[in-house]
Design an enzyme around this catalytic site. Sequence first.
Site, PDB file in Angstrom:
ATOM      1  N   SER A  73      55.570 -69.129 -57.883  1.00  0.00           N
ATOM      2  CA  SER A  73      54.213 -69.585 -58.200  1.00  0.00           C
ATOM      3  C   SER A  73      54.131 -70.340 -59.526  1.00  0.00           C
ATOM      4  O   SER A  73      53.309 -71.249 -59.671  1.00  0.00           O
ATOM      5  CB  SER A  73      53.231 -68.402 -58.199  1.00  0.00           C
ATOM      6  OG  SER A  73      53.683 -67.371 -59.044  1.00  0.00           O
ATOM      7  N   HIS A  94      51.821 -68.646 -64.502  1.00  0.00           N
ATOM      8  CA  HIS A  94      51.035 -69.696 -63.871  1.00  0.00           C
ATOM      9  C   HIS A  94      50.622 -70.766 -64.875  1.00  0.00           C
ATOM     10  O   HIS A  94      50.750 -71.968 -64.621  1.00  0.00           O
ATOM     11  CB  HIS A  94      49.807 -69.092 -63.193  1.00  0.00           C
ATOM     12  CG  HIS A  94      50.144 -68.245 -62.018  1.00  0.00           C
ATOM     13  ND1 HIS A  94      49.203 -67.533 -61.302  1.00  0.00           N
ATOM     14  CD2 HIS A  94      51.335 -67.977 -61.405  1.00  0.00           C
ATOM     15  CE1 HIS A  94      49.784 -66.881 -60.311  1.00  0.00           C
ATOM     16  NE2 HIS A  94      51.085 -67.134 -60.364  1.00  0.00           N
TER      17      HIS A  94
END
Length: 212
Positions: A104, A150
Amino acid sequence: MIFALCVIQAKSFDAGLAPLFQHGDLVRAYVADGEYWRLLTAGFLHFTVAHIALNMISLYILGRDLEAALGLGRYLMVYFIALFGGSAAVMLFEAANVRSAGASGAIYGLMGAVLVVVLKAKVSPTGVITIIVINLVFSVTMPGISLAAHVGGLVFGAAATAAIIYLPGVVLSRESSTQQNASRVGWIALVVLLVIAIGLGVAAGSSVSGLV
């Protein structure tokens, strides 16, 4: 393939139980003890079927058009710069014993890359920004998600793509601004960013050595 191997080892769809997973996920304290390979390998490990499915779907949706826009080589560089950038952010901001894994961080980097491409094309960025904001809200509100990975991936992915698209126009004069020179400047910038991302992760690990 790696997820399947972890599932076989763990004898469970909780891949985090597998020895392969436990020797490759990103744990700040272990990197501090010299296990620097985790800065890379964590990006190829996923905890559950839902985890890998969501990331692979996102990778397909984002990567298909971005690869066409940047070319395979530069696309891969942006991906790995974002991966290492996300890992560096985990090393800088996560607790020492938190386990992080997944693609991610790199995928958020692709979101940042798409945003830069859209801005360069002078297309409304509202849709891309909305998607990024929604995903960041999920990162903050849902338990067990690494916001640091992230945000780190997002920043480094956007920076890498900006280096490809905008930097040649800044550093090259009109006389020297050929496609070959622009490509050379972009590649040099990508290599520098990759070294910075890896260096930050390693340096952060060195600064917390002795925690375990």
